[in-house]
Write a protein that holds these residues in place. Structure first.
Motif, PDB file in Angstrom:
ATOM      1  N   TYR A  34      -6.236   2.194   7.783  1.00  0.00           N
ATOM      2  CA  TYR A  34      -5.783   2.541   6.983  1.00  0.00           C
ATOM      3  C   TYR A  34      -5.630   4.474   7.454  1.00  0.00           C
ATOM      4  O   TYR A  34      -4.146   4.984   8.116  1.00  0.00           O
ATOM      5  CB  TYR A  34      -6.409   2.815   5.759  1.00  0.00           C
ATOM      6  CG  TYR A  34      -6.267   1.015   5.547  1.00  0.00           C
ATOM      7  CD1 TYR A  34      -5.245   0.636   5.896  1.00  0.00           C
ATOM      8  CD2 TYR A  34      -7.607   0.513   5.726  1.00  0.00           C
ATOM      9  CE1 TYR A  34      -5.145  -1.093   4.993  1.00  0.00           C
ATOM     10  CE2 TYR A  34      -7.451  -0.653   4.663  1.00  0.00           C
ATOM     11  CZ  TYR A  34      -6.391  -1.422   5.046  1.00  0.00           C
ATOM     12  OH  TYR A  34      -6.582  -2.257   4.460  1.00  0.00           O
ATOM     13  N   SER A  72       0.449   5.271  -0.177  1.00  0.00           N
ATOM     14  CA  SER A  72       0.321   6.964   0.238  1.00  0.00           C
ATOM     15  C   SER A  72       1.151   7.811   0.430  1.00  0.00           C
ATOM     16  O   SER A  72       2.417   7.546   0.282  1.00  0.00           O
ATOM     17  CB  SER A  72      -0.690   6.321   1.697  1.00  0.00           C
ATOM     18  OG  SER A  72       0.216   6.462   2.385  1.00  0.00           O
ATOM     19  N   ASP A  81       1.223  -1.195   0.085  1.00  0.00           N
ATOM     20  CA  ASP A  81      -0.171  -0.183   0.077  1.00  0.00           C
ATOM     21  C   ASP A  81       0.738   0.978   0.147  1.00  0.00           C
ATOM     22  O   ASP A  81       1.756   1.730   1.255  1.00  0.00           O
ATOM     23  CB  ASP A  81      -0.866   0.215   0.879  1.00  0.00           C
ATOM     24  CG  ASP A  81      -1.750  -1.321   1.324  1.00  0.00           C
ATOM     25  OD1 ASP A  81      -2.430  -1.898   0.727  1.00  0.00           O
ATOM     26  OD2 ASP A  81      -3.014  -1.325   2.372  1.00  0.00           O
ATOM     27  N   THR A  94      -4.567   7.038   1.908  1.00  0.00           N
ATOM     28  CA  THR A  94      -4.565   6.537   1.848  1.00  0.00           C
ATOM     29  C   THR A  94      -4.298   5.523   0.519  1.00  0.00           C
ATOM     30  O   THR A  94      -4.100   6.392  -0.084  1.00  0.00           O
ATOM     31  CB  THR A  94      -5.787   5.582   2.440  1.00  0.00           C
ATOM     32  OG1 THR A  94      -6.852   6.184   1.540  1.00  0.00           O
ATOM     33  CG2 THR A  94      -6.031   6.373   3.846  1.00  0.00           C
ATOM     34  N   PHE A  95      -4.104   4.213   0.304  1.00  0.00           N
ATOM     35  CA  PHE A  95      -3.521   3.761  -0.560  1.00  0.00           C
ATOM     36  C   PHE A  95      -4.270   3.658  -1.666  1.00  0.00           C
ATOM     37  O   PHE A  95      -3.832   4.177  -2.695  1.00  0.00           O
ATOM     38  CB  PHE A  95      -3.021   2.550  -0.326  1.00  0.00           C
ATOM     39  CG  PHE A  95      -4.744   1.323   0.256  1.00  0.00           C
ATOM     40  CD1 PHE A  95      -5.365   1.068  -0.900  1.00  0.00           C
ATOM     41  CD2 PHE A  95      -5.483   1.248   1.195  1.00  0.00           C
ATOM     42  CE1 PHE A  95      -6.566   0.230  -0.895  1.00  0.00           C
ATOM     43  CE2 PHE A  95      -6.157   0.771   1.470  1.00  0.00           C
ATOM     44  CZ  PHE A  95      -6.395   0.564   1.016  1.00  0.00           C
ATOM     45  N   ASP A  96      -5.519   4.134  -1.683  1.00  0.00           N
ATOM     46  CA  ASP A  96      -6.758   4.364  -2.712  1.00  0.00           C
ATOM     47  C   ASP A  96      -6.902   6.322  -3.114  1.00  0.00           C
ATOM     48  O   ASP A  96      -7.509   6.159  -4.097  1.00  0.00           O
ATOM     49  CB  ASP A  96      -8.367   4.010  -1.865  1.00  0.00           C
ATOM     50  CG  ASP A  96      -8.425   2.611  -2.582  1.00  0.00           C
ATOM     51  OD1 ASP A  96      -7.696   2.481  -2.722  1.00  0.00           O
ATOM     52  OD2 ASP A  96      -8.809   2.246  -1.270  1.00  0.00           O
ATOM     53  N   HIS A 119      -5.204  -1.753  -3.184  1.00  0.00           N
ATOM     54  CA  HIS A 119      -4.400  -2.787  -2.385  1.00  0.00           C
ATOM     55  C   HIS A 119      -2.874  -3.792  -3.765  1.00  0.00           C
ATOM     56  O   HIS A 119      -2.151  -3.759  -2.733  1.00  0.00           O
ATOM     57  CB  HIS A 119      -5.022  -4.374  -2.036  1.00  0.00           C
ATOM     58  CG  HIS A 119      -5.364  -4.154  -0.516  1.00  0.00           C
ATOM     59  ND1 HIS A 119      -4.915  -2.766   0.302  1.00  0.00           N
ATOM     60  CD2 HIS A 119      -6.939  -3.485  -0.238  1.00  0.00           C
ATOM     61  CE1 HIS A 119      -5.416  -2.553   1.315  1.00  0.00           C
ATOM     62  NE2 HIS A 119      -6.673  -3.411   1.099  1.00  0.00           N
TER      63      HIS A 119
END
Length: 684
Positions: free
Chosen positions: A580, A132, A130, A137-139, A157
């Motif tokens: 997260y 960031s 992940d 966050t990773f999204d 992910h």
């Protein structure tokens, strides 16, 4: 700025310097050649070039003391959907040299060196990571390969599994902060763009092996016949895993091609990555033997003009598949997903006396077939999962993004202003267009100094996993709304041929930021949202000792990066644990030292110290204990030794020299000491 002697059927040659802000417009999209310039001239030119490409450096050791030779470069027209090396935004650039000396197995490992980037790695060698930026966050970051998006609307992910090989990479660009108007809604807290090289050695091959039965091989070849340039690469890696149930095998392939004719440039790329890996306790400590297999295929084509007025048209297609088992070999918690993203975009860049205006549009369609995510398919419309008898996709969803952008840049003496807006409508979120403006300002009071300020608004849609996922450990939320953020940044940079130094301050005001949270020790993770303010500072400095003291002394480069961050929730809903958004890095310090040991033997030392907020829950016998263990502070020390010859190289990578066993994401225990040895051959 440069004046040039101009003909469109041959490379351009610089004749003299000019301080006019619009002088460079005439060479946009053209091949530009710069000969040998005197050191006196470059005393003023080098700081501007270095400021445009932070992290890059000039090769001083192979030239006489009174001259510097600059490589040929290409200034591309249009507004490509990738980070711009611009005077008004800070873009961190990792060069190919950085990649080679760092001793990394993936792009994700390289990004660990940036203090503002948080890399939370579940498995080794970039298997499941992940990424960031600045507390996001990773999204919330956008990922690109040559300006083509590889972000995954199913889940972030697996998005960082770039469909290319390390030998293909020319540089990695990292843009910190919201950039919706530049790169689309995916660039909520930043973006990463991997730029590949179209040329290179006729043949490059490497092998590597080491701890825990890890073996890998990679090969790449390139040709440049006339106006064409093409390359192809292939790699394979496997390992028994440094932690139980983290074995993996992975295949990657990548091809790129480019044609340059009179007034036009065509470029295409195709990439594939497929991996199977033991997911250990990656998604829940209650199940210690999870398993996953993923595949990604990328195809893209771009056509652009190379005259002073730039026009580009680009199309891409990205296919991702995911097969997950909660317990390896069992159908319990098993699910299948297949997503496809088709994107068409076009843009126009118009240089004129009043500045540089860009405008364009993008249409993107996201489709998903799944056994778990989306709305139920009508009875009888279920679709079989290829290669898995008796398994079916029973759900589906899709959404269409339509966006238009307008941006204008102007240089007024020492000032540079960039302002614009993106208008976007999404079929999932409604029929109305949303507007996301931004302003960036740069001021250069002296050749070595640069001050920048920016204010940008961004939006991000929930992933399909956020909305629909349901398992024994997770529960999605179809009531989630898009995330929104107002981002403010200030930065100051000081650049000399031997020194790069940057200080930045930033503040993000986020509304409805999506996270996965537990409300009790024995609860599942629920997709929820917080109103969250995040602020911090970052400082970095790179000393190039060979440029300052010459190449006879052993020291080559010293780099120091530090980031500090804090958060404040504006809502008061208590949670037992956030997975997260609230587990940010309070402090991150990275040190990198490169030096020569003897003859052609060199060493690069890397130290990374992290202090993470939040805690992981301890499990016993697969059941939660209710005990939260803080992540706390830890440090990792790595070293790469390399013997480099013109045609070959030997390397020895010593990772985590102190064998520190730590936890950085949930209850996933990180590997101890790893040793990898490698050899590479090059045929020019």
């Amino acid at each position: 700025m440069f004046y040039i002697h101009q003909r469109y059927d041959r490379p351009l040659t610089f004749r003299r310097f000019s301080r006019k802000g619009y002088a460079l417009f005439a060479c946009m999209g053209r091949e530009v050649r710069i000969g040998v310039l005197s050191a006196a001239t470059l005393l003023s030119a080098a700081p501007r070039l270095a400021a445009a490409t932070p992290g890059a450096h000039l090769a001083l050791d192979s030239l006489p003391a009174d001259t510097l030779r600059l490589a040929e470069s290409v200034v591309r027209a249009g507004r490509p959907p990738r980070p711009q090396l611009d005077a008004v935004r800070r873009v961190l650039v990792f060069t190919r040299h950085d990649l080679e000396v760092a001793g990394v197995a993936s792009v994700n490992d390289l990004l660990k060196q940036a203090a503002g980037v948080d890399v939370r790695q579940r498995g080794g060698f970039g298997v499941q990571t992940d990424i960031s930026i600045n507390g996001g966050t990773f999204d919330q970051i956008a990922l690109f390969v040559n300006g083509v998006s590889v972000s995954n609307p199913q889940t972030g992910h697996n998005a960082a599994d770039f469909p290319l090989n390390l030998s293909d990479i020319l540089r990695v660009e990292v843009l910190e902060g919201a950039a919706a108007r530049l790169l689309g809604s995916g660039a909520f807290s930043g973006a990463v763009n991997v730029v590949t090289r179209s040329g290179g050695e006729r043949l490059r091959a490497s092998v590597t092996g080491g701890s825990y039965g890890t073996l890998g091989a990679e090969a790449r070849t390139a040709w440049t016949p006339g106006p064409f340039a093409t390359s192809v690469s292939l790699s394979y890696m496997r390992s028994d895993g440094a932690v139980p149930a983290t074995d993996f095998d992975r295949v990657k392939a990548y091809w790129s091609g480019r044609y340059e004719g009179r007034g036009v440039r065509l470029s295409a790329q195709a990439g594939f990555t497929g991996q199977r890996f033991g997911a250990s306790t990656f998604y829940s400590a209650a199940w210690p033997d999870q398993w996953e297999a993923t595949r990604r295929t990328l195809l893209s084509l771009r056509a652009e003009t190379t005259g002073p007025v730039g026009l580009y048209v680009q199309g891409s297609w990205l296919r991702s598949t995911d097969h997950y088992q909660l317990t390896r070999g069992s159908r319990e918690g098993e699910n299948f997903n297949r997503g496809a993203i088709t994107t068409l975009s076009a843009g126009l860049t118009l240089p004129w006396a009043g500045g540089h205006t860009s405008l364009g549009a993008e249409l993107r369609r996201e489709d998903l077939l799944s056994s778990n995510l989306g709305r139920p398919l009508p009875e009888g419309d279920e679709r079989p999962v290829p290669g898995h008898d008796g398994r079916f996709y029973t759900r589906s969803d899709g959404r269409t993004h339509t966006s238009f952008f307008l941006d204008h840049r102007i240089a007024l003496g020492a000032w540079t202003l960039s302002a614009g807006v993106t208008a976007q409508r999404n079929s999932w979120a409604g029929e109305r267009f949303g507007f996301y403006p931004g302003v960036d300002v740069g001021w250069r009071p002296a050749p070595q100094w640069s001050l920048t300020a920016s204010c940008n608004r961004a939006l991000r849609l929930p992933t399909f996993t956020d909305l629909y996922y349901k398992s024994p450990t997770l529960e999605g939320n179809v009531g989630l709304r898009p995330e929104r953020c107002d981002a403010f940044r200030l930065a100051a940079s000081h650049v000399r041929p031997w020194l790069d130094a940057t200080l930045s301050l930033w503040y993000n005001r986020g509304d409805g930021l999506i996270d996965w949270a537990m409300y009790a020790p024995d609860d599942v993770y629920h997709a929820t949202s917080f109103d969250l303010d995040t602020w911090g500072l970052g400082a970095s400095a790179t000393l190039r000792a060979d440029a300052l003291w010459g190449t006879e002394q052993p020291l080559r480069r010293l780099r120091v990066d530090y980031a500090w961050m804090r958060q404040h929730r504006r809502d008061a809903v208590p949670v037992f644990r956030s997975n997260y958004a609230l587990e940010y890095l309070r402090h991150k310090l990275t040190l990198s030292l490169g030096h020569r040991l003897w003859s052609r033997l060199g060493a690069v030392w890397s130290l990374r110290m992290q202090d993470r907020a939040g805690a992981w829950q301890r499990y016993q016998g697969g059941r939660p204990t209710g005990e939260l263990v803080p992540y706390g502070l830890y440090a990792l020390l790595d070293c790469r030794l390399s013997w480099t010859e013109p045609a070959w190289e030997l390397t020895l990578d010593l990772t985590n020299l102190t064998a520190r066993r730590c936890y950085d994401l949930g209850g996933v225990r990180q590997p101890g000491f790893l040793l990898m040895a490698g050899a590479a051959w090059r045929l020019p």
